[in-house]
Design an enzyme around this catalytic site. Structure first.
Site, PDB file in Angstrom:
ATOM      1  CG  ASP A 284     -42.171  31.419  20.731  1.00  8.49           C
ATOM      2  OD1 ASP A 284     -41.252  30.909  20.758  1.00  8.49           O
ATOM      3  OD2 ASP A 284     -41.671  32.696  20.523  1.00  8.49           O
ATOM      4  CG  HIS A 285     -41.238  24.450  20.743  1.00  5.66           C
ATOM      5  ND1 HIS A 285     -40.292  24.368  21.867  1.00  5.66           N
ATOM      6  CD2 HIS A 285     -41.263  23.034  19.635  1.00  5.66           C
ATOM      7  CE1 HIS A 285     -40.157  22.926  22.379  1.00  5.66           C
ATOM      8  NE2 HIS A 285     -40.456  22.434  20.872  1.00  5.66           N
ATOM      9  NE  ARG A 286     -40.037  32.428  19.205  1.00  9.47           N
ATOM     10  CZ  ARG A 286     -39.428  33.849  18.631  1.00  9.47           C
ATOM     11  NH1 ARG A 286     -38.505  34.254  18.262  1.00  9.47           N
ATOM     12  NH2 ARG A 286     -40.588  34.152  19.125  1.00  9.47           N
TER      13      ARG A 286
END
Ligand code: CAO
Length: 426
Positions: A398-400
């Site tokens: 999850d690039h967040r």
């Protein structure tokens, strides 16, 4: 007796009648909707010019009408709100829904054409569907229409409600063409039988449930997949040297057990991967336990049972447990609790094939490790090419929560652990 005509409806011509809201004998109030017309861009309701009783309908659903076309004939008469309410429904209508009856007029009330922008952004739905949606508290701008020209039909509202109840995300309301929401075309409605023979195959409950979850995770998580490979030559030799022993004990020592062990090792080193975003997105919930979900392919669909406290279990215990949970999954004996509480997941397609894939994160986790089939390949060791058994790794994150550099460090660390079995067993 007088005819009710289509009033001035702006530039629209040859507009289709999509719904007739009254029948002969109905008592109607002034301004009460009589029929719905649908153009390419909007749905319009034609109001009654005055109170009265409908005598005869002059149009049917599907007819095309323009300004001046006769819709119905009616006998004028001052219906009181109470009488109208009674005629429409035996239960009294809520006050705000009772049309106001005012002085009888003899002309057809023109419907002012809507400004272009407003017409385009109106949900494309008939009055009865709007009423249905209102009763259920559904905001029609969030419902995707599957009817002709994207019109919202009853089934669209029903499946929207079902989706919300099943936890599927509803697309955010957004003005058409202005971004911010999923402003996409309606799903293609194709009659496949027109092109060749077809057969309908019912989808299992598990497939439908996992489809809803995968869809949410795919849409809501910004996924990136980091690819890497691990030299597992020595690990495989070690595994093979132990299989006779474990088979005697009644279970298979598979690579997956080592992968769980090595992943826990990497998760300890990189705690952000063993975490979830909190509800507000302000903090990361770092978990101090290591429960590893394992994707199991079953005839009914994909299931992800969880191996609990993998950090406290040895490789043999993990292999034994893996055999047990995949058997339970395939026999449909897993309980809901067996699939909850995971902190990280592994999806292994190594027994089947492939060189890499992009697994979908199992929310609310923040990463998943995909494993493909290992192959012997020539690897340069500084002096020569040596045959090494290489295992492809595909880590979706999850690039967040996780940056690319951290993900590359995670897979490099994991590959290192797998290539040195002493570290795996630590
Ligand atoms: N490379 C090469 N061979 C591999 C391998 C790998 N990475 N992983 C497993 N194998 C081999 C095993 O050694 C075994 O070989 P033998 O039959 O010679 O002993 C064979 O492949 C089959 O392994 P397995 O499937 O029985 O065992 P496993 O521990 O690897 O996997 C399980 C167990 C439950 C994960 C697996 O059966 C499964 O269901 N995989 C599919 C998961 C899935 O669908 N993921 C997709 C999710 S996204 O849609």
């Amino acid at each position: 007796m007088k005819d009710v005509l289509v009033p001035d409806i702006g530039d629209f011509k040859e507009v289709e009648v999509i719904e007739i809201l009254v029948k002969a004998g109905d008592t109607v109030a002034k301004e009460q909707s009589l029929v719905s017309l649908e153009s390419d861009k909007a749905t319009m309701e034609i109001p009654s010019p005055e109170a009265g009783v409908v005598k005869e309908l002059k149009v049917k659903v599907g007819d095309k009408v323009s300004e001046g076309s006769v819709l119905l004939s009616m006998e004028a008469g001052g219906a009181t709100p109470a009488a109208v309410a009674k005629a429409v429904d035996s239960k009294p209508l809520p006050k705000k829904e009772i049309p106001q009856v005012s002085a009888v007029v003899t002309h057809v009330a023109p419907v002012p054409p809507e400004p272009k922008d407003a017409v385009q952004s109106l949900p494309h739905a008939s009055p009865s569907i709007r009423k249905f949606a209102r009763e259920l508290g559904v905001d029609l701008s969030r419902v995707q229409g599957s009817g002709p020209k994207g019109r919202i039909v009853k089934e669209d509202v029903q499946s929207f409600v079902k989706g919300v109840l099943a936890g599927r995300p509803a697309p955010a309301a957004a003005p058409a063409g202005r971004g911010g929401g999923l402003d996409v075309l309606p799903w293609p409605d194709v009659d496949f039988g027109k092109f060749g023979p077809v057969e309908l195959k019912a989808r299992s409950r598990i497939k439908k449930l996992s489809a809803a979850n995968l869809h949410r995770n795919w849409v809501m998580i910004p996924h990136v997949t980091q690819f890497d490979e691990a030299d597992i030559t020595e690990l495989e030799a070690f595994r093979k040297s132990n299989t006779a022993e474990t088979e005697k004990q009644g279970f298979k020592l598979t690579m997956l057990a080592f992968l769980i062990k090595a992943s826990v090792n990497a998760l300890r080193q990189f705690p952000d991967f063993n975490a979830s975003l909190d509800k507000t997105g302000e903090s990361l919930v770092l978990k101090k336990y290591f429960h590893i979900g394992v994707a199991v392919d079953t005839p009914e669909g994909l299931m992800v049972p969880v191996v609990r406290d993998a950090d406290r279990k040895g490789v043999f215990d993990l292999a034994r447990e893996l055999a047990e949970i995949s058997r339970l999954a395939r026999d449909k004996k897993l309980k809901a609790g067996d699939m909850q509480g995971g902190t990280f997941s592994i999806s292994s397609l190594g027994g089947i094939g492939g060189t890499a894939f992009t697994p979908i994160i199992n929310a609310p986790e923040v990463a998943i490790l995909g494993v493909s089939k290992s192959q012997i390949r020539p690897v340069w060791n500084g002096k020569e090419f040596a045959p090494r058994l290489m295992l492809p790794l595909s880590l979706s994150y999850d690039h967040r929560v996780i940056d690319g550099a951290l993900a590359a460090r995670f897979t490099a660390y994991l590959a290192n652990v797998l290539s040195d079995i002493r570290r795996t067993l630590l």
